[in-house]
Design a protein around this motif. Structure first.
Motif, PDB file in Angstrom:
ATOM      1  N   ARG A  55       0.824  -1.205   0.000  1.00  0.00           N
ATOM      2  CA  ARG A  55       0.000   0.000   0.000  1.00  0.00           C
ATOM      3  C   ARG A  55       0.858   1.254   0.000  1.00  0.00           C
ATOM      4  NH1 ARG A  55      -5.713  -0.433   3.034  1.00  0.00           N
ATOM      5  NH2 ARG A  55      -6.362  -2.432   2.191  1.00  0.00           N
ATOM      6  N   ARG A  56       2.004   1.192   0.667  1.00  0.00           N
ATOM      7  CA  ARG A  56       2.856   2.364   0.711  1.00  0.00           C
ATOM      8  C   ARG A  56       3.491   2.654  -0.637  1.00  0.00           C
ATOM      9  NH1 ARG A  56       5.078  -0.013   5.426  1.00  0.00           N
ATOM     10  NH2 ARG A  56       7.050  -0.250   4.322  1.00  0.00           N
ATOM     11  N   HIS A  57       3.829   1.632  -1.388  1.00  0.00           N
ATOM     12  CA  HIS A  57       4.575   1.809  -2.623  1.00  0.00           C
ATOM     13  C   HIS A  57       3.713   1.666  -3.859  1.00  0.00           C
ATOM     14  CE1 HIS A  57       8.211   1.836  -0.273  1.00  0.00           C
ATOM     15  NE2 HIS A  57       7.879   0.708   0.272  1.00  0.00           N
ATOM     16  N   GLY A  58       2.413   1.497  -3.741  1.00  0.00           N
ATOM     17  CA  GLY A  58       1.547   1.416  -4.905  1.00  0.00           C
ATOM     18  C   GLY A  58       1.503   0.021  -5.495  1.00  0.00           C
ATOM     19  N   ARG A  59       0.958  -0.077  -6.675  1.00  0.00           N
ATOM     20  CA  ARG A  59       0.790  -1.371  -7.332  1.00  0.00           C
ATOM     21  C   ARG A  59       2.134  -1.961  -7.704  1.00  0.00           C
ATOM     22  NH1 ARG A  59      -3.164  -1.423 -12.335  1.00  0.00           N
ATOM     23  NH2 ARG A  59      -4.551  -0.802 -10.623  1.00  0.00           N
ATOM     24  N   ALA A  60       2.289  -3.259  -7.474  1.00  0.00           N
ATOM     25  CA  ALA A  60       3.535  -3.936  -7.779  1.00  0.00           C
ATOM     26  C   ALA A  60       3.734  -4.005  -9.292  1.00  0.00           C
ATOM     27  CB  ALA A  60       3.527  -5.346  -7.173  1.00  0.00           C
ATOM     28  N   ARG A  61       4.996  -3.891  -9.730  1.00  0.00           N
ATOM     29  CA  ARG A  61       5.307  -3.971 -11.154  1.00  0.00           C
ATOM     30  C   ARG A  61       5.062  -5.393 -11.641  1.00  0.00           C
ATOM     31  NH1 ARG A  61       7.821  -0.455 -14.196  1.00  0.00           N
ATOM     32  NH2 ARG A  61       8.472   0.736 -12.380  1.00  0.00           N
ATOM     33  N   PRO A  62       4.466  -5.558 -12.817  1.00  0.00           N
ATOM     34  CA  PRO A  62       4.169  -6.905 -13.306  1.00  0.00           C
ATOM     35  C   PRO A  62       5.427  -7.702 -13.598  1.00  0.00           C
ATOM     36  CG  PRO A  62       3.757  -5.263 -15.000  1.00  0.00           C
ATOM     37  CD  PRO A  62       4.011  -4.514 -13.733  1.00  0.00           C
ATOM     38  N   GLU A  63       5.290  -9.011 -13.586  1.00  0.00           N
ATOM     39  CA  GLU A  63       6.402  -9.907 -13.882  1.00  0.00           C
ATOM     40  C   GLU A  63       6.520 -10.097 -15.386  1.00  0.00           C
ATOM     41  OE1 GLU A  63       5.549 -13.478 -11.795  1.00  0.00           O
ATOM     42  OE2 GLU A  63       6.149 -12.689  -9.843  1.00  0.00           O
TER      43      GLU A  63
ATOM     44  N   ALA B 237      11.055  -2.913 -25.757  1.00  0.00           N
ATOM     45  CA  ALA B 237       9.882  -3.273 -24.958  1.00  0.00           C
ATOM     46  C   ALA B 237      10.297  -3.853 -23.613  1.00  0.00           C
ATOM     47  CB  ALA B 237       9.018  -4.272 -25.726  1.00  0.00           C
ATOM     48  N   HIS B 238      11.333  -4.690 -23.603  1.00  0.00           N
ATOM     49  CA  HIS B 238      11.797  -5.306 -22.347  1.00  0.00           C
ATOM     50  C   HIS B 238      12.294  -4.226 -21.378  1.00  0.00           C
ATOM     51  CE1 HIS B 238      13.950  -9.040 -20.518  1.00  0.00           C
ATOM     52  NE2 HIS B 238      13.154  -8.433 -19.668  1.00  0.00           N
ATOM     53  N   LEU B 239      13.088  -3.303 -21.876  1.00  0.00           N
ATOM     54  CA  LEU B 239      13.617  -2.248 -21.011  1.00  0.00           C
ATOM     55  C   LEU B 239      12.502  -1.351 -20.481  1.00  0.00           C
ATOM     56  CD1 LEU B 239      16.817  -1.212 -23.003  1.00  0.00           C
ATOM     57  CD2 LEU B 239      16.693  -2.608 -20.934  1.00  0.00           C
ATOM     58  N   LEU B 240      11.544  -1.027 -21.323  1.00  0.00           N
ATOM     59  CA  LEU B 240      10.435  -0.184 -20.879  1.00  0.00           C
ATOM     60  C   LEU B 240       9.579  -0.898 -19.843  1.00  0.00           C
ATOM     61  CD1 LEU B 240       9.314   1.379 -24.288  1.00  0.00           C
ATOM     62  CD2 LEU B 240      10.520   2.524 -22.424  1.00  0.00           C
ATOM     63  N   LEU B 241       9.372  -2.188 -20.016  1.00  0.00           N
ATOM     64  CA  LEU B 241       8.583  -2.948 -19.045  1.00  0.00           C
ATOM     65  C   LEU B 241       9.245  -2.960 -17.677  1.00  0.00           C
ATOM     66  CD1 LEU B 241       7.539  -6.000 -21.246  1.00  0.00           C
ATOM     67  CD2 LEU B 241       5.975  -4.331 -20.229  1.00  0.00           C
TER      68      LEU B 241
ATOM     69  N   LEU C   2       3.004  -7.045 -33.628  1.00  0.00           N
ATOM     70  CA  LEU C   2       3.426  -8.373 -33.154  1.00  0.00           C
ATOM     71  C   LEU C   2       4.104  -8.292 -31.785  1.00  0.00           C
ATOM     72  CD1 LEU C   2       4.753  -9.998 -36.463  1.00  0.00           C
ATOM     73  CD2 LEU C   2       2.674 -10.585 -35.204  1.00  0.00           C
ATOM     74  N   ILE C   3       4.975  -7.312 -31.591  1.00  0.00           N
ATOM     75  CA  ILE C   3       5.629  -7.174 -30.279  1.00  0.00           C
ATOM     76  C   ILE C   3       4.606  -6.819 -29.210  1.00  0.00           C
ATOM     77  CG2 ILE C   3       7.323  -5.869 -28.943  1.00  0.00           C
ATOM     78  CD1 ILE C   3       8.544  -7.852 -30.853  1.00  0.00           C
ATOM     79  N   ASN C   4       3.616  -6.009 -29.551  1.00  0.00           N
ATOM     80  CA  ASN C   4       2.550  -5.719 -28.601  1.00  0.00           C
ATOM     81  C   ASN C   4       1.839  -6.996 -28.171  1.00  0.00           C
ATOM     82  OD1 ASN C   4       1.448  -3.092 -27.520  1.00  0.00           O
ATOM     83  ND2 ASN C   4       2.121  -2.429 -29.542  1.00  0.00           N
ATOM     84  N   GLY C   5       1.513  -7.852 -29.126  1.00  0.00           N
ATOM     85  CA  GLY C   5       0.857  -9.112 -28.793  1.00  0.00           C
ATOM     86  C   GLY C   5       1.729 -10.016 -27.952  1.00  0.00           C
TER      87      GLY C   5
ATOM     88  N   ALA D  99       3.488 -12.241 -22.460  1.00  0.00           N
ATOM     89  CA  ALA D  99       4.682 -12.488 -21.637  1.00  0.00           C
ATOM     90  C   ALA D  99       4.646 -11.764 -20.302  1.00  0.00           C
ATOM     91  CB  ALA D  99       5.941 -12.067 -22.405  1.00  0.00           C
ATOM     92  N   VAL D 100       3.672 -10.884 -20.092  1.00  0.00           N
ATOM     93  CA  VAL D 100       3.588 -10.110 -18.847  1.00  0.00           C
ATOM     94  C   VAL D 100       2.447 -10.644 -18.008  1.00  0.00           C
ATOM     95  CG1 VAL D 100       3.123  -7.845 -17.868  1.00  0.00           C
ATOM     96  CG2 VAL D 100       4.589  -8.058 -19.864  1.00  0.00           C
ATOM     97  N   ARG D 101       2.745 -10.894 -16.749  1.00  0.00           N
ATOM     98  CA  ARG D 101       1.743 -11.387 -15.799  1.00  0.00           C
ATOM     99  C   ARG D 101       1.701 -10.457 -14.602  1.00  0.00           C
ATOM    100  NH1 ARG D 101       4.761 -15.754 -17.423  1.00  0.00           N
ATOM    101  NH2 ARG D 101       3.645 -17.341 -18.640  1.00  0.00           N
ATOM    102  N   PRO D 102       0.510 -10.180 -14.075  1.00  0.00           N
ATOM    103  CA  PRO D 102       0.423  -9.340 -12.871  1.00  0.00           C
ATOM    104  C   PRO D 102       1.118 -10.008 -11.702  1.00  0.00           C
ATOM    105  CG  PRO D 102      -1.733  -9.620 -13.906  1.00  0.00           C
ATOM    106  CD  PRO D 102      -0.804 -10.587 -14.574  1.00  0.00           C
TER     107      PRO D 102
END
Length: 202
Positions: free
Chosen positions: A13-21, A89-93, A145-148, A153-156
């Motif tokens: 709660r202090r740090h907000g939503r966790a970054r996705p895996e 995309a990997h670096l931005l994620l 394609l990279i968007n798809g 590849a990203v999971r909460p």
């Protein structure tokens, strides 16, 4: 009147939503597949323009349907562009909020530059248009394609529940503090003597 600090809460709660895996293996496997598709789009685009429409892009007409080394260079650059887009995309994620918004803008602007570039050359107008269309299709294919791939590849990240008593809420005179973790579990508030603190389930 004294000012009291805000009571500490659970870390999530202090740090907000966790970054996705990010599943790096799946992301880069999709990026490699996108590189193959981008290279094939470049090849097919050149063949369609030179052989089907008789527009000699990237090489003189006497070079045949494939053209020359410029066609090979375009195929390799298209494949490399897909891998660079995967890395971006990997670096931005891993580093930015709303990463795919930035990704879409970057890919869109690079594609726009590539589409405009042929019009600065000395080729005929039909050659310029044909080359710009090939570049546009390659850019759109890489972006979509990279968007798809990223969406697969990203999971909460699962929120870690705070164990009972791990981060007890703090209450001050005249206050009753009720807290609840992300799993829906309630923790009893703490009060001072002479104060009521009914436990309620939300």
């Amino acid at each position: 009147m004294t000012t009291r600090p805000m009571p500490p809460g659970p870390p999530e709660r202090r740090h907000g939503r966790a970054r996705p895996e990010v599943d790096a293996g799946q992301l880069w496997a999709g990026g490699a597949a996108t590189a193959v598709v981008a290279g094939l789009i470049a090849l097919v685009g050149v063949l369609v323009c030179r052989w089907l429409f008789n527009v000699p892009i990237l090489a003189p007409k006497h070079e045949g349907a494939y053209g020359n080394a410029h066609t090979t260079t375009l195929i390799l650059v298209a494949a490399l562009g897909a891998l660079v887009a995967t890395l971006l995309a990997h670096l931005l994620l891993l580093s930015t909020p709303r990463p795919m918004l930035f990704f879409d803008w970057i890919v869109g602007l690079v594609t726009l530059v590539m589409v405009i570039f042929p019009f600065s050359t000395g080729a005929t107008m039909e050659e310029k248009i044909a080359t710009a269309v090939v570049y546009l299709v390659i850019g759109v294919a890489i972006g979509t394609l990279i968007n798809g791939v990223v969406h697969r590849a990203v999971r909460p990240r699962r929120a870690v529940s705070t164990p009972p008593g791990g981060y007890p809420p703090q209450a001050y005179p005249g206050q009753t503090y009720q807290s609840r973790d992300y799993q829906g579990q309630n923790y009893p508030g703490q009060t001072y003597p002479g104060q009521d603190n009914p436990r309620r389930d939300y």
